[in-house]
Motif scaffolding. Structure first.
Motif, mmCIF file in Angstrom:
data_model
loop_
_atom_site.group_PDB
_atom_site.id
_atom_site.type_symbol
_atom_site.label_atom_id
_atom_site.label_comp_id
_atom_site.label_asym_id
_atom_site.label_seq_id
_atom_site.Cartn_x
_atom_site.Cartn_y
_atom_site.Cartn_z
ATOM 1 N N ASN A 17 28.377 -2.053 62.211
ATOM 2 C CA ASN A 17 28.400 -3.278 63.006
ATOM 3 C C ASN A 17 26.973 -3.649 63.425
ATOM 4 O O ASN A 17 26.234 -2.827 63.945
ATOM 5 C CB ASN A 17 29.278 -3.071 64.235
ATOM 6 C CG ASN A 17 29.542 -4.351 64.983
ATOM 7 O OD1 ASN A 17 29.034 -5.417 64.631
ATOM 8 N ND2 ASN A 17 30.349 -4.245 66.015
ATOM 9 N N SER A 19 25.815 -5.577 65.808
ATOM 10 C CA SER A 19 25.507 -5.528 67.236
ATOM 11 C C SER A 19 25.268 -4.095 67.709
ATOM 12 O O SER A 19 24.398 -3.853 68.543
ATOM 13 C CB SER A 19 26.619 -6.191 68.051
ATOM 14 O OG SER A 19 27.825 -5.475 67.912
ATOM 15 N N VAL A 20 26.015 -3.165 67.164
ATOM 16 C CA VAL A 20 25.800 -1.754 67.520
ATOM 17 C C VAL A 20 24.450 -1.289 66.992
ATOM 18 O O VAL A 20 23.686 -0.631 67.703
ATOM 19 C CB VAL A 20 26.945 -0.875 66.962
ATOM 20 C CG1 VAL A 20 26.650 0.598 67.155
ATOM 21 C CG2 VAL A 20 28.254 -1.243 67.603
ATOM 22 N N SER A 22 21.822 -3.118 66.304
ATOM 23 C CA SER A 22 20.719 -3.747 67.036
ATOM 24 C C SER A 22 20.553 -3.163 68.427
ATOM 25 O O SER A 22 19.436 -3.080 68.934
ATOM 26 C CB SER A 22 20.925 -5.262 67.115
ATOM 27 O OG SER A 22 22.034 -5.565 67.932
ATOM 28 N N THR A 23 21.641 -2.730 69.048
ATOM 29 C CA THR A 23 21.537 -2.076 70.353
ATOM 30 C C THR A 23 20.777 -0.763 70.242
ATOM 31 O O THR A 23 19.889 -0.483 71.058
ATOM 32 C CB THR A 23 22.946 -1.829 70.938
ATOM 33 O OG1 THR A 23 23.629 -3.072 71.050
ATOM 34 C CG2 THR A 23 22.856 -1.165 72.302
ATOM 35 N N TYR A 24 21.114 0.029 69.245
ATOM 36 C CA TYR A 24 20.396 1.285 69.039
ATOM 37 C C TYR A 24 18.938 1.044 68.665
ATOM 38 O O TYR A 24 18.048 1.769 69.115
ATOM 39 C CB TYR A 24 21.075 2.132 67.962
ATOM 40 C CG TYR A 24 22.263 2.899 68.476
ATOM 41 C CD1 TYR A 24 22.110 3.908 69.408
ATOM 42 C CD2 TYR A 24 23.546 2.623 68.026
ATOM 43 C CE1 TYR A 24 23.196 4.618 69.879
ATOM 44 C CE2 TYR A 24 24.640 3.317 68.492
ATOM 45 C CZ TYR A 24 24.457 4.310 69.423
ATOM 46 O OH TYR A 24 25.527 5.000 69.891
ATOM 47 N N THR A 26 17.076 -1.519 69.545
ATOM 48 C CA THR A 26 16.381 -1.955 70.755
ATOM 49 C C THR A 26 16.111 -0.775 71.681
ATOM 50 O O THR A 26 15.026 -0.676 72.276
ATOM 51 C CB THR A 26 17.204 -3.032 71.479
ATOM 52 O OG1 THR A 26 17.467 -4.100 70.574
ATOM 53 C CG2 THR A 26 16.471 -3.561 72.687
ATOM 54 N N MET A 27 17.083 0.113 71.807
ATOM 55 C CA MET A 27 16.890 1.298 72.646
ATOM 56 C C MET A 27 15.773 2.173 72.083
ATOM 57 O O MET A 27 14.926 2.670 72.833
ATOM 58 C CB MET A 27 18.188 2.109 72.740
ATOM 59 C CG MET A 27 18.098 3.273 73.692
ATOM 60 S SD MET A 27 19.539 4.377 73.729
ATOM 61 C CE MET A 27 20.907 3.299 73.529
ATOM 62 N N TRP A 28 15.751 2.348 70.767
ATOM 63 C CA TRP A 28 14.702 3.162 70.156
ATOM 64 C C TRP A 28 13.337 2.533 70.384
ATOM 65 O O TRP A 28 12.382 3.230 70.716
ATOM 66 C CB TRP A 28 14.961 3.316 68.655
ATOM 67 C CG TRP A 28 13.953 4.177 67.988
ATOM 68 C CD1 TRP A 28 14.002 5.540 67.854
ATOM 69 C CD2 TRP A 28 12.731 3.763 67.376
ATOM 70 N NE1 TRP A 28 12.888 5.982 67.190
ATOM 71 C CE2 TRP A 28 12.088 4.912 66.892
ATOM 72 C CE3 TRP A 28 12.125 2.539 67.190
ATOM 73 C CZ2 TRP A 28 10.863 4.860 66.232
ATOM 74 C CZ3 TRP A 28 10.915 2.490 66.535
ATOM 75 C CH2 TRP A 28 10.290 3.642 66.069
ATOM 76 N N VAL A 63 18.734 9.025 69.343
ATOM 77 C CA VAL A 63 19.103 7.676 68.914
ATOM 78 C C VAL A 63 19.048 7.574 67.387
ATOM 79 O O VAL A 63 19.959 7.022 66.762
ATOM 80 C CB VAL A 63 18.199 6.623 69.583
ATOM 81 C CG1 VAL A 63 18.372 5.261 68.957
ATOM 82 C CG2 VAL A 63 18.488 6.561 71.072
#
Length: 85
Positions: A17, A19-20, A22-24, A26-28, A63
């Motif tokens: 996915n 969105s998942v 991109s969230t990871y 961004t966190m990285w 991550v």
């Protein structure tokens, strides 16, 4: 950085996915910038802040491992059938 690129490409190719992923990502990126800031601050008079670098680095590794794990799970999942064939 090479593992990050590999994790992003693997996730995109296997259908994780977006969105998942991109969230990871961004966190990285946030944790990597924080790591660089701690490194630069540790060069000056703020030496105790250098103790934060290890947990930040381990979070980066976690991550990346999660991103590669998501790609591996998506690759191992059976394909979704569409239509009659």
């Amino acid at each position: 950085v090479y593992f990050f690129v590999a994790a992003i490409l693997a996730g995109m190719q296997t259908g994780v996915n977006v969105s998942v992923l991109s969230t990871y990502a961004t966190m990285w990126l946030f944790m990597r910038c924080l790591y660089i800031a701690c490194t630069l601050a540790a060069m000056g008079k703020y030496v105790p802040i250098a103790m934060l670098r290890t947990p930040i680095f381990l979070t980066n590794i976690a991550v990346l491992a999660q991103m590669l794990s998501l790609a591996s799970a998506a690759y191992a999942a059976p394909p979704v059938k569409k239509g009659f064939f």
